[in-house]
Motif scaffolding. Structure first.
Motif, PDB file in Angstrom:
ATOM      1  N   ARG A 177       0.684  -1.325   0.160  1.00  0.00           N
ATOM      2  CA  ARG A 177      -0.243   0.099   0.062  1.00  0.00           C
ATOM      3  C   ARG A 177       0.916   1.287   0.047  1.00  0.00           C
ATOM      4  O   ARG A 177       2.057   1.310   0.627  1.00  0.00           O
TER       5      ARG A 177
ATOM      6  N   LYS B 189      -0.001   5.452   0.621  1.00  0.00           N
ATOM      7  CA  LYS B 189      -1.131   6.090   1.339  1.00  0.00           C
ATOM      8  C   LYS B 189      -2.323   5.649   0.984  1.00  0.00           C
ATOM      9  O   LYS B 189      -3.476   6.093   0.634  1.00  0.00           O
ATOM     10  N   ARG B 190      -2.425   4.468   2.006  1.00  0.00           N
ATOM     11  CA  ARG B 190      -3.758   3.710   1.825  1.00  0.00           C
ATOM     12  C   ARG B 190      -4.414   3.206   0.654  1.00  0.00           C
ATOM     13  O   ARG B 190      -5.723   2.709   0.528  1.00  0.00           O
ATOM     14  N   SER B 191      -3.725   3.326  -0.354  1.00  0.00           N
ATOM     15  CA  SER B 191      -4.097   2.786  -1.853  1.00  0.00           C
ATOM     16  C   SER B 191      -2.903   1.603  -2.277  1.00  0.00           C
ATOM     17  O   SER B 191      -1.968   1.812  -1.788  1.00  0.00           O
ATOM     18  N   ALA B 192      -3.632   0.771  -2.907  1.00  0.00           N
ATOM     19  CA  ALA B 192      -2.710  -0.320  -3.294  1.00  0.00           C
ATOM     20  C   ALA B 192      -1.539  -0.053  -4.332  1.00  0.00           C
ATOM     21  O   ALA B 192      -1.710   0.967  -5.022  1.00  0.00           O
ATOM     22  N   ALA B 193      -0.449  -0.454  -3.962  1.00  0.00           N
ATOM     23  CA  ALA B 193       0.627   0.014  -5.040  1.00  0.00           C
ATOM     24  C   ALA B 193       0.640  -0.555  -6.260  1.00  0.00           C
ATOM     25  O   ALA B 193       0.071  -1.643  -6.482  1.00  0.00           O
ATOM     26  N   ASP B 194       1.071   0.025  -7.169  1.00  0.00           N
ATOM     27  CA  ASP B 194       1.050  -0.350  -8.497  1.00  0.00           C
ATOM     28  C   ASP B 194       1.871  -1.745  -8.566  1.00  0.00           C
ATOM     29  O   ASP B 194       2.781  -1.915  -7.761  1.00  0.00           O
TER      30      ASP B 194
ATOM     31  N   ARG C  41       5.183  -3.414  -6.563  1.00  0.00           N
ATOM     32  CA  ARG C  41       4.916  -4.720  -5.693  1.00  0.00           C
ATOM     33  C   ARG C  41       5.643  -5.817  -6.294  1.00  0.00           C
ATOM     34  O   ARG C  41       6.195  -6.373  -5.165  1.00  0.00           O
TER      35      ARG C  41
ATOM     36  N   GLU D 169      -0.894  -3.462   8.369  1.00  0.00           N
ATOM     37  CA  GLU D 169      -0.109  -1.904   8.390  1.00  0.00           C
ATOM     38  C   GLU D 169       1.270  -2.143   8.798  1.00  0.00           C
ATOM     39  O   GLU D 169       1.604  -2.820   9.846  1.00  0.00           O
TER      40      GLU D 169
ATOM     41  N   SER E 282       4.802  10.711   4.262  1.00  0.00           N
ATOM     42  CA  SER E 282       3.770  10.884   3.210  1.00  0.00           C
ATOM     43  C   SER E 282       4.037  12.496   2.734  1.00  0.00           C
ATOM     44  O   SER E 282       4.095  13.349   3.399  1.00  0.00           O
TER      45      SER E 282
END
Length: 154
Positions: free
Chosen positions: A38, A40-45, A49, A92, A115
């Protein structure tokens, strides 16, 4: 892309997907990388990954806003492995930077992300470990058990 000569660099612990990815891009594979897939709370590209999970990895669960015993045990175990190790955190991973600083030896480096600001590099000293211990003592939960696990108990 320029690479960094790594033979003189002290052991490095990276916390976060972007931090781990940027270090890899710079030619330095972290000795221990803590990633959770993740940013910023979104899935990493997918590219990030794939890059950060290549090689030896250990999976562990750590709920948000917690430092669960299995995550701390896994961190301790990663310090004893003689090859770069990625800890894949289900949940987390950011808070694991705190016990990583406590567990690291003087002169080792812990790098974590902030961040929208960049990366923070901590070249671990006794003062850093004391500061993190003081902070961790303020956490709720069984701190006696936490220290036992972090300091090598089971």
């Amino acid at each position: 892309m320029n690479t960094v000569e790594t033979s003189y660099l002290p052991p490095l612990i990276a916390v976060g997907d972007v931090v781990s990815y940027r270090l890899l891009e710079a030619g330095h594979r972290p000795d221990i990388a803590l990633v959770d897939g993740r940013i910023k709370r979104s899935a990493a590209d997918e590219g990030i990954r794939e890059a950060v999970t290549e090689g030896s990895s250990i999976e562990v669960r750590n709920p948000p806003a917690e430092l669960a015993a299995p995550a701390v045990r896994t961190l301790r175990r990663a310090f004893t492995v003689n090859e770069p190790t990625t800890i894949l955190v289900d949940g987390e991973g950011d808070l694991v930077a705190l016990p990583a600083i406590v567990a690291a030896s003087s002169g080792e480096s812990v790098v974590y992300g902030r961040s929208d600001e960049g990366m923070i590099h901590v070249k671990v000293t006794d003062d850093h470990r004391t500061e993190m211990r003081d902070l961790l003592e303020r956490f709720e939960g069984n701190t006696e058990r936490f220290w036992e696990i972090l300091e090598g108990g089971s």
